[in-house]
Design an enzyme around this catalytic site. Sequence first.
Site, PDB file in Angstrom:
ATOM      1  CE  LYS A   1      -1.695  -4.065   4.630  1.00 36.12           C
ATOM      2  NZ  LYS A   1      -1.879  -2.616   4.477  1.00 36.12           N
TER       3      LYS A   1
ATOM      4  N   GLY B   1       0.752  -1.250   0.000  1.00 33.06           N
ATOM      5  CA  GLY B   1       0.000   0.000   0.000  1.00 33.06           C
ATOM      6  C   GLY B   1       0.774   1.287   0.000  1.00 33.06           C
TER       7      GLY B   1
ATOM      8  CE  LYS C   1       9.070 -20.920  15.722  1.00 32.95           C
ATOM      9  NZ  LYS C   1       7.793 -21.663  15.785  1.00 32.95           N
TER      10      LYS C   1
ATOM     11  CG  HIS D   1      15.909  10.907  52.116  1.00 30.58           C
ATOM     12  ND1 HIS D   1      16.705  10.431  51.103  1.00 30.58           N
ATOM     13  CD2 HIS D   1      16.738  11.497  53.012  1.00 30.58           C
ATOM     14  CE1 HIS D   1      17.979  10.721  51.387  1.00 30.58           C
ATOM     15  NE2 HIS D   1      18.025  11.369  52.529  1.00 30.58           N
TER      16      HIS D   1
END
Length: 527
Positions: free
Chosen positions: A68, A37, A139, A279
Amino acid sequence: MDQVPIKRALLSVSDKSGIVELAEALARRGVELVSTGGTAKALREAGLTVRDISDLTGFPEMMDGRVKTLHPVVHGGLLAVRDNPEHVASMAEHGIGAIDLVVVNLYPFVQTVAKGSDRDEIIENIDIGGPSMVRSAAKNHAAVAIVTDPADYAVVIGELEAGGTSLATRKRLAAKAYAATAAYDAAIASWFAFADQGEAFPEALPIALKRGQALRYGENPHQQAAFYTQGGSGARGIGQARQVQGKELSYNNYNDADAALELVSEFRDAEPTVVIVKHANPCGVATADMLAKAYAEAFACDTVSAFGGIIALNRPLDAETARAITGIFTEVVVAPDADEEALALFAAKKNLRLLLTGELPDPARLGLTARSIAGGWLVQTRDNGTVSELDLKVVTRRAPTAQELADCRFAWTVAKHVKSNAIVYAKDGATAGIGAGQMNRLESARIAAWKAKDAADKAGWAQPRTIGSAVASDAFFPFADGLLAAVEAGATAVIQPGGSIRDEEVIAAADEAGLAMVFTGMRHFRH
């Protein structure tokens, strides 16, 4: 397989910054470019030859672009193990070509939510094909490089010149890719749970954080640490502040600056207010008609603890206040903005950190807070509770005067941000003494009074500011002894939640001492 040459690259990005330059570098080295696209259109407009994904798959992009890249030709080209004979045979049988590089960034889901889009547009910006390609490529990082961040384009271009992507780079990019899809899914799950379904505590609570800065160390030098930012439209706080100058913030700086900003935000619509924190506990808070005066009043509460502290302002920093602040060593100053003269004064203090927040956060905003414990996390809604005058219940014979009531409300607001057990004395819009983090309320009351007397002695005042003050307790007085310590310190009005089994005893003690006391019905523990 260490170095893998790039012969085919698939590019499909929402954020198109830098994509043309990357594609040009790939094309110069004879890499086949496959795209979808809008990305394909941008590359063609730059004069590049691009193969459409539909030409690769044999199917047109369909259903408004929803379908797609979800195709075996794409995912086979990504997932095939290159040295596995069965995989190689399948590729040959079905005409699947290897894809060596995938460049994908996902639909702008978070940005779509942030701009207030309607539900249909938000749903359309949930990316499906993109995360699928990212996960497939990651992967199979043994053979495929996956790039999800334009900041990594230069790395890929550099490795192209060396002949191909290295295994070390592909591993790093794969880890980054899975983190990107995890954060993306977390944002979607959070939107569904909180915004769409209105669940405060869903069964699973995904949290997506992005590393903003690696820190030198944690609370102590032997601890490692990093600062992570929270994304989304609701993120507003220290994590989104802009550091104008000064040294790199430390772990403790972030923690203390957050405490200071949270407290000063309670006064974002009030007169000029200054908060000093040390603190993670306030050591001085004051409201006045001028910011410099408010700073002087807050500083007077505890001039010792203010040294090396964190200062937060509810108004833009001006020159007079900046000049006063630079009179002692200060770690961090947090303000909505700063004028040019104040910036120039601070510039002379190279190590002083200045954070500009823009509009202060809304103290009543919704949200969750979380803290880790061994083996889990404790999650709760923010303590955004406030008490209006209509909620206050006068429980003593004497009602507070208008000034006492104002001092009660001021002290109560500050006590909400003091570590429990918390006692705060306040008078005329300024803290007189603060007792924090003690194991019993009596000691907090005594410590706050002692600090007020010490401040008076240092300033040469005739008496401590606890004389005629209001005192706030973050939780009920379990016994009358804490209240009597406040009486001894000179307090004339008390604000507390009530709810003790000894409330009658405490009320009787207050009446006997001539105090005015109001109950809020709401406590503010802060551990």
